[in-house]
Design a protein around this motif. Structure first.
Motif, PDB file in Angstrom:
ATOM      1  N   SER A  70      -7.567   6.286  -2.871  1.00  0.00           N
ATOM      2  CA  SER A  70      -6.862   6.084  -1.598  1.00  0.00           C
ATOM      3  C   SER A  70      -5.381   6.432  -1.712  1.00  0.00           C
ATOM      4  O   SER A  70      -4.590   6.034  -0.890  1.00  0.00           O
ATOM      5  CB  SER A  70      -7.026   4.628  -1.144  1.00  0.00           C
ATOM      6  OG  SER A  70      -6.347   3.761  -2.037  1.00  0.00           O
TER       7      SER A  70
ATOM      8  N   GLY B 234      -3.878   2.784  12.549  1.00  0.00           N
ATOM      9  CA  GLY B 234      -5.042   2.205  13.232  1.00  0.00           C
ATOM     10  C   GLY B 234      -4.966   0.692  13.289  1.00  0.00           C
ATOM     11  O   GLY B 234      -5.165   0.080  14.344  1.00  0.00           O
ATOM     12  N   PHE B 235      -4.664   0.078  12.157  1.00  0.00           N
ATOM     13  CA  PHE B 235      -4.574  -1.380  12.142  1.00  0.00           C
ATOM     14  C   PHE B 235      -3.332  -1.864  12.884  1.00  0.00           C
ATOM     15  O   PHE B 235      -3.361  -2.901  13.541  1.00  0.00           O
ATOM     16  CB  PHE B 235      -4.602  -1.901  10.705  1.00  0.00           C
ATOM     17  CG  PHE B 235      -5.939  -1.751  10.044  1.00  0.00           C
ATOM     18  CD1 PHE B 235      -7.114  -2.091  10.704  1.00  0.00           C
ATOM     19  CD2 PHE B 235      -6.036  -1.267   8.749  1.00  0.00           C
ATOM     20  CE1 PHE B 235      -8.359  -1.958  10.098  1.00  0.00           C
ATOM     21  CE2 PHE B 235      -7.274  -1.131   8.122  1.00  0.00           C
ATOM     22  CZ  PHE B 235      -8.436  -1.473   8.804  1.00  0.00           C
TER      23      PHE B 235
ATOM     24  N   PHE C  58      -4.740   4.749   8.257  1.00  0.00           N
ATOM     25  CA  PHE C  58      -5.206   3.360   8.215  1.00  0.00           C
ATOM     26  C   PHE C  58      -4.138   2.415   8.760  1.00  0.00           C
ATOM     27  O   PHE C  58      -4.434   1.523   9.552  1.00  0.00           O
ATOM     28  CB  PHE C  58      -5.595   2.938   6.793  1.00  0.00           C
ATOM     29  CG  PHE C  58      -7.006   3.253   6.432  1.00  0.00           C
ATOM     30  CD1 PHE C  58      -8.059   2.476   6.916  1.00  0.00           C
ATOM     31  CD2 PHE C  58      -7.307   4.325   5.607  1.00  0.00           C
ATOM     32  CE1 PHE C  58      -9.368   2.754   6.583  1.00  0.00           C
ATOM     33  CE2 PHE C  58      -8.622   4.623   5.264  1.00  0.00           C
ATOM     34  CZ  PHE C  58      -9.653   3.843   5.752  1.00  0.00           C
TER      35      PHE C  58
ATOM     36  N   VAL D  88      -9.526  -4.491   4.117  1.00  0.00           N
ATOM     37  CA  VAL D  88      -9.470  -3.043   3.906  1.00  0.00           C
ATOM     38  C   VAL D  88      -8.155  -2.638   3.243  1.00  0.00           C
ATOM     39  O   VAL D  88      -8.145  -1.868   2.273  1.00  0.00           O
ATOM     40  CB  VAL D  88      -9.683  -2.284   5.232  1.00  0.00           C
ATOM     41  CG1 VAL D  88      -9.400  -0.798   5.072  1.00  0.00           C
ATOM     42  CG2 VAL D  88     -11.098  -2.508   5.754  1.00  0.00           C
ATOM     43  N   LEU D  89      -7.038  -3.155   3.738  1.00  0.00           N
ATOM     44  CA  LEU D  89      -5.748  -2.775   3.146  1.00  0.00           C
ATOM     45  C   LEU D  89      -5.617  -3.274   1.713  1.00  0.00           C
ATOM     46  O   LEU D  89      -5.074  -2.570   0.856  1.00  0.00           O
ATOM     47  CB  LEU D  89      -4.597  -3.277   4.017  1.00  0.00           C
ATOM     48  CG  LEU D  89      -4.428  -2.503   5.324  1.00  0.00           C
ATOM     49  CD1 LEU D  89      -3.507  -3.251   6.283  1.00  0.00           C
ATOM     50  CD2 LEU D  89      -3.903  -1.098   5.056  1.00  0.00           C
TER      51      LEU D  89
ATOM     52  N   TYR E   4       0.831  -1.207   0.000  1.00  0.00           N
ATOM     53  CA  TYR E   4       0.000   0.000   0.000  1.00  0.00           C
ATOM     54  C   TYR E   4       0.866   1.259   0.000  1.00  0.00           C
ATOM     55  O   TYR E   4       0.642   2.186  -0.785  1.00  0.00           O
ATOM     56  CB  TYR E   4      -0.960  -0.020   1.180  1.00  0.00           C
ATOM     57  CG  TYR E   4      -1.892   1.168   1.268  1.00  0.00           C
ATOM     58  CD1 TYR E   4      -2.484   1.709   0.131  1.00  0.00           C
ATOM     59  CD2 TYR E   4      -2.193   1.741   2.482  1.00  0.00           C
ATOM     60  CE1 TYR E   4      -3.343   2.795   0.211  1.00  0.00           C
ATOM     61  CE2 TYR E   4      -3.061   2.815   2.586  1.00  0.00           C
ATOM     62  CZ  TYR E   4      -3.622   3.338   1.444  1.00  0.00           C
ATOM     63  OH  TYR E   4      -4.477   4.415   1.524  1.00  0.00           O
TER      64      TYR E   4
ATOM     65  N   SER F  33      -8.623  -5.723   8.688  1.00  0.00           N
ATOM     66  CA  SER F  33      -7.452  -5.039   8.140  1.00  0.00           C
ATOM     67  C   SER F  33      -6.947  -5.712   6.871  1.00  0.00           C
ATOM     68  O   SER F  33      -6.447  -5.042   5.967  1.00  0.00           O
ATOM     69  CB  SER F  33      -6.335  -4.948   9.189  1.00  0.00           C
ATOM     70  OG  SER F  33      -5.756  -6.204   9.467  1.00  0.00           O
TER      71      SER F  33
ATOM     72  N   VAL G  44      -3.900   9.617   4.597  1.00  0.00           N
ATOM     73  CA  VAL G  44      -4.928   8.587   4.760  1.00  0.00           C
ATOM     74  C   VAL G  44      -4.254   7.227   4.944  1.00  0.00           C
ATOM     75  O   VAL G  44      -4.637   6.440   5.813  1.00  0.00           O
ATOM     76  CB  VAL G  44      -5.889   8.570   3.554  1.00  0.00           C
ATOM     77  CG1 VAL G  44      -6.806   7.358   3.586  1.00  0.00           C
ATOM     78  CG2 VAL G  44      -6.704   9.857   3.514  1.00  0.00           C
ATOM     79  N   GLY G  45      -3.236   6.954   4.138  1.00  0.00           N
ATOM     80  CA  GLY G  45      -2.513   5.693   4.252  1.00  0.00           C
ATOM     81  C   GLY G  45      -1.892   5.508   5.617  1.00  0.00           C
ATOM     82  O   GLY G  45      -1.974   4.432   6.212  1.00  0.00           O
TER      83      GLY G  45
ATOM     84  N   THR H 223     -11.024  -6.828  14.027  1.00  0.00           N
ATOM     85  CA  THR H 223     -10.311  -5.709  13.414  1.00  0.00           C
ATOM     86  C   THR H 223      -9.097  -6.202  12.638  1.00  0.00           C
ATOM     87  O   THR H 223      -8.801  -5.694  11.550  1.00  0.00           O
ATOM     88  CB  THR H 223      -9.901  -4.676  14.476  1.00  0.00           C
ATOM     89  OG1 THR H 223     -11.075  -4.223  15.156  1.00  0.00           O
ATOM     90  CG2 THR H 223      -9.185  -3.489  13.854  1.00  0.00           C
TER      91      THR H 223
ATOM     92  N   LEU I  23      -7.600  -0.861  -0.326  1.00  0.00           N
ATOM     93  CA  LEU I  23      -6.933   0.432  -0.442  1.00  0.00           C
ATOM     94  C   LEU I  23      -5.821   0.397  -1.487  1.00  0.00           C
ATOM     95  O   LEU I  23      -5.544   1.407  -2.146  1.00  0.00           O
ATOM     96  CB  LEU I  23      -6.375   0.867   0.917  1.00  0.00           C
ATOM     97  CG  LEU I  23      -7.411   1.316   1.940  1.00  0.00           C
ATOM     98  CD1 LEU I  23      -6.763   1.501   3.303  1.00  0.00           C
ATOM     99  CD2 LEU I  23      -8.105   2.586   1.501  1.00  0.00           C
TER     100      LEU I  23
END
Length: 180
Positions: free
Chosen positions: A112, A124-125, A121, A102-103, A56, A99, A117-118, A95, A106
């Protein structure tokens, strides 16, 4: 089949391949640097997420290739410390599983491509992944050695993801420049 469709199918296949979180409590005996270094390799969920964070970051490009994995590692370390100190987080396993999906999404979504933003995320993860590792650290562990091994292994997996992400960017053509 378009390159984006192929990449989406590959991402979905990787996300669906995630096994139960075998890297979590009760699956690791040991207490030092080598045990910490081996830990991210022992659970497919963590292996996929750590590599995907590197992918990502590379697909965003620019400084994000290092900043996104760096944010994950910093938050992972904070989450591990929070767990060791007795803190609690809700929905850790869901979660971690989220992840993965979601990743992967993204990585393929053009909107994205924003470094901030990267990093958000990834951090958070990373917090949840780190919490899981801190919560399961063996009681007799030398916490500093275990954490150092874990971070070294995670950095190596991020590097593999960055290399993969750069190869993907070359394969599909360089997407629009990242917003840093």
């Amino acid at each position: 089949m378009s390159k984006i469709t192929l990449l989406a199918a590959l991402s979905a296949a990787i996300a669906l391949a995630a096994a139960p979180a075998l890297a979590h409590p009760g699956h690791l005996a040991g207490a030092g640097f080598l045990d910490g270094a081996a830990h991210p390799l022992g659970g497919l969920d963590h292996l996929i997420v750590i590599v995907t964070v590197g992918v990502y970051g590379a697909t965003i490009g620019g400084r994000s290739a290092l900043a996104v994995p760096g944010a994950f590692m910093a938050a992972m370390l904070a989450g591990g410390l929070f767990a060791i100190l007795g803190g609690g987080l809700p929905l850790v396993e869901p979660t971690i599983y989220a992840s993965i999906v979601v990743l992967a999404l993204l990585c393929i979504m053009p909107m994205s491509r924003n470094g901030s933003v990267g990093m958000a995320f990834a951090a958070g993860f990373g917090l949840f992944h780190g919490f899981a590792h801190g919560a399961e650290m063996p009681a007799d562990a030398a916490a500093l050695g275990y954490a150092a091994g874990f971070l070294v292994s995670t950095a190596g997996l991020h590097a593999a993801g960055i290399a993969l992400g750069l190869a993907i960017r070359k394969l599909i053509g360089r997407p629009e420049e990242a917003v840093q």
